[in-house]
Design an enzyme around this catalytic site. Structure first.
Site, PDB file in Angstrom:
ATOM      1  CE1 TYR A 139       4.425   0.451   4.552  1.00 65.73           C
ATOM      2  CE2 TYR A 139       4.823   2.328   5.985  1.00 65.73           C
ATOM      3  CZ  TYR A 139       4.362   1.820   4.789  1.00 65.73           C
ATOM      4  OH  TYR A 139       3.841   2.660   3.840  1.00 65.73           O
ATOM      5  CE  LYS A 167       0.782   0.109   5.305  1.00 64.47           C
ATOM      6  NZ  LYS A 167       0.998   1.544   5.645  1.00 64.47           N
TER       7      LYS A 167
END
Length: 303
Positions: A139, A167
């Site tokens: 992330y 992400k």
């Protein structure tokens, strides 16, 4: 186990529903998961920012992980946010998710003290090597961590076979182009920029839109990208962005998590519950006023 070859599609970013007193509402979470499994999305991602990994107690986080895997029953990809402020705590959480049968985890680097480049790379290497039987999604959130995972770092981390990709929330498109070119990792953006990223080789979207209004808009946009119908995909990207901007303006100066939960509850497809302390919920009178405006302008997205 999620791999970089399998990673892609529309992954819904889901809220963690809490009661007004701050208790984890497991039954609401289970019902939300069941509903999302039925509407055509490809995966569910929990306990990121919107999922309040930073407010949920570990005892309840464990219940959530078990409930997600139990309700999904292998029908869609299950990704669990297992971030922490140190490596050992993160490994403990990821091992639990691995043992429960989750497909992947989604972690930021430890975020209280800014890490160096080498410390950030070592953190993900340590995580991957300690938990080899679960996919790891990076992330990339420099707003929180104060460090950007860049193309060269991704190239190094691609040597770890169970690191799937990322992400991304970074809006610098040069960065996005570079990371796609650097390795065979799978990279996905959030709602606001996923179509342009897919034009350059991105694999899909971590999306809040499906939990707001069912997945109509975002699935259409994703499928248009897969068909290389870029004119249609860009038109839908504009619609997604305009919807999200309009909705968030209605709620004034409240924390993004609180506003997003209020929007989810306005449409009522799933139950976002209340935010947990220290967050202050959007007042009910403002929620009702905003809900009327939302349904007046965008009610067709819910039907």
């Amino acid at each position: 186990m999620l791999t970089r070859e399998k990673m892609g599609g529309v992954y819904a970013l889901v809220p963690t529903p809490f009661t007004k007193s701050g208790e984890f509402d497991e039954e609401a979470f289970r019902e939300n998961t069941r509903r999302l499994c039925e509407v055509g999305i490809h995966g569910i991602a929990t306990t990121g920012t919107f999922g309040e990994f930073h407010t949920i107690p570990w005892r309840d986080h464990q219940r959530l992980i078990k409930a997600l895997v139990d309700e999904a029953k292998g029908s869609i990809v299950t990704i669990v946010g297992c971030s922490a402020v140190n490596t050992d705590e993160a490994i403990m959480k990821v091992k639990f998710a691995q043992d429960c049968g989750a497909d992947a985890v989604m972690n930021v680097v430890p975020f209280y003290q800014r890490l160096t480049r080498d410390e950030s790379v070592k953190y993900f290497r340590d995580l991957a090597e300690a938990c080899p039987d679960i996919g790891i999604v990076i992330y990339n959130n420099p707003n929180t961590t104060k460090i950007l995972i860049d193309a060269e770092m991704y190239r190094e981390l691609s040597e770890e076979p169970n690191i799937c990709g990322s992400k991304e929330i970074v809006s610098d498109f040069v960065h996005l182009m570079k990371i796609i070119k650097a390795s065979n990792l799978a990279h996905m953006h959030v709602d606001s920029l996923f179509v342009p990223m897919m034009m350059w080789g991105g694999k899909g979207v971590f999306s809040l839109t499906p939990v707001l209004t069912k997945p109509k808009l975002v699935l259409e946009a994703y499928n248009a990208c897969k068909e290389k119908n870029w004119e249609k995909a860009m038109k839908l990207q504009y619609e997604i962005n305009e919807f999200n901007e309009f909705a968030r303006r209605l709620y004034g100066d409240y924390t993004w998590i609180c506003v997003s939960k209020a929007i989810v509850n306005a449409f009522g497809f799933i139950n976002a519950g209340y935010p947990r302390r220290p967050f202050i919920p959007v007042p009910e009178d403002l929620q009702e006023k905003a809900k009327r405006k939302l349904l007046e302008k965008y009610g067709d997205l819910w039907t």
